[in-house]
Scaffold this motif. Structure first.
Motif, short mmCIF file in Angstrom:
data_model
loop_
_atom_site.label_atom_id
_atom_site.label_comp_id
_atom_site.label_asym_id
_atom_site.label_seq_id
_atom_site.Cartn_x
_atom_site.Cartn_y
_atom_site.Cartn_z
N SER A 35 0.81 -1.22 0.00
CA SER A 35 0.00 0.00 0.00
C SER A 35 0.84 1.27 0.00
O SER A 35 0.34 2.35 -0.32
N HIS A 41 -2.61 1.32 -6.74
CA HIS A 41 -3.67 2.16 -7.29
C HIS A 41 -5.04 1.59 -6.96
O HIS A 41 -5.18 0.40 -6.65
N GLN A 42 -6.03 2.47 -7.06
CA GLN A 42 -7.43 2.08 -6.96
C GLN A 42 -7.98 1.90 -8.38
O GLN A 42 -7.87 2.79 -9.20
N GLN A 49 -14.80 -2.02 -6.90
CA GLN A 49 -13.63 -1.24 -6.50
C GLN A 49 -12.57 -2.17 -5.93
O GLN A 49 -12.84 -2.96 -5.02
N ARG A 50 -11.33 -2.06 -6.46
CA ARG A 50 -10.23 -2.91 -6.02
C ARG A 50 -8.98 -2.07 -5.80
O ARG A 50 -8.81 -1.01 -6.38
N SER A 51 -8.08 -2.59 -4.95
CA SER A 51 -6.79 -1.97 -4.70
C SER A 51 -5.71 -2.98 -5.02
O SER A 51 -5.72 -4.10 -4.47
N TRP A 81 -9.46 2.35 -15.28
CA TRP A 81 -8.31 2.95 -14.58
C TRP A 81 -7.74 4.07 -15.43
O TRP A 81 -7.62 3.95 -16.64
#
Length: 260
Positions: A35, A41-42, A49-51, A81
């Protein structure tokens, strides 16, 4: 609890073996450090929604994805994105620690009418199939010269793209172009990057003539075969359920609802 039970509990908490201990250690390290990385990125994958990490490559329209430990990637999923759409074309099945995949930038919103009469649209990757050819073909007497352009189209595998077959026609060109080109599907190669129920499909298409039934404004081939011109404003098509690809069209569909 005996001393042996206490000992086994402590060993199991560390993984139970050297290999599992190393796996847990790497998993904790990735979860804590990823992180803080500049590549973190998001993104939105299939509307969720993913990270994750998005790693650059020498090909600017191709990125490598790395998830957090324990997470997965949908092969053939659509990624939103950086104000662009991307298609996940490859996924590593070795996801014991994390999942690695490759996504490529989409450059066209393909529209067609399915055999059930619904308007379908999918983001896809269109590539030149005649890189070293002139794109024209003339007969032996050089009386008639016609277009001979060929393209490769990469689409996500789903119940609608699986139905595409030879002789299906499409309008594929820049949406601002005054002269739209038509293509006919000639090579429905459906096993290149398709594994089980997921993946992408590769199609080769050859340039063909446009027809009076084509809708050049919406870029939909044979549109007026399904929606006659005199009834055009009265037609409506049901919207696809939310469990299908959730892509919002960028272009005006003249008030019509479409299956996305």
């Amino acid at each position: 609890m005996s001393l042996w039970d206490t000992y086994r509990s402590r060993i199991n908490a560390q993984g139970g073996s050297r290999r599992n201990a190393a796996l847990q250690r790497e998993s904790r390290l990735l979860s804590a450090k990823m992180s803080s990385s500049l590549s973190y990125h998001q993104v939105v994958i299939n509307g969720e929604q993913r990270s994750l990490s998005v790693i650059n490559s020498d090909n600017l329209n191709q990125k490598t994805l790395c998830t957090l430990p324990g997470e997965d990637l949908p092969h053939g999923g659509l990624v939103e994105w950086m104000k662009n759409r991307w298609l996940i074309t490859e996924v590593d099945v070795n996801n014991e620690l994390y999942t690695k995949g490759i996504m490529r930038q989409c450059n066209y919103l393909l529209r067609w009418i399915a055999d059930d009469g619904n308007i379908i649209e999918r983001w896809c990757i269109v590539e030149d199939g005649t890189k070293y050819l002139t794109g024209e073909y003339g007969d032996n007497d050089f009386i008639i010269t016609r277009g001979d352009s060929r393209i490769s189209v990469t689409l996500s595998r789903d119940k609608y793209t699986l139905r595409l077959n030879r002789d299906d026609r499409f309008l594929i060109d820049d949406y601002d172009s005054p002269n739209v080109l038509a293509y006919r599907l000639t090579k429905p190669f459906k096993l290149g990057e398709s594994f089980g129920e997921n993946g992408v499909l590769y199609f080769v298409m050859q340039e063909c003539n446009t027809e009076d039934t084509d809708n050049f404004e919406l870029h939909i081939a044979n549109y007026y075969d399904h929606f006659p011109r005199e009834n055009e404003t009265k037609q409506s098509v049901q919207r696809v359920p939310d469990d299908e690809q959730n892509v919002r069209p960028d272009d005006d569909m003249s008030g019509k609802k479409v299956w996305l």
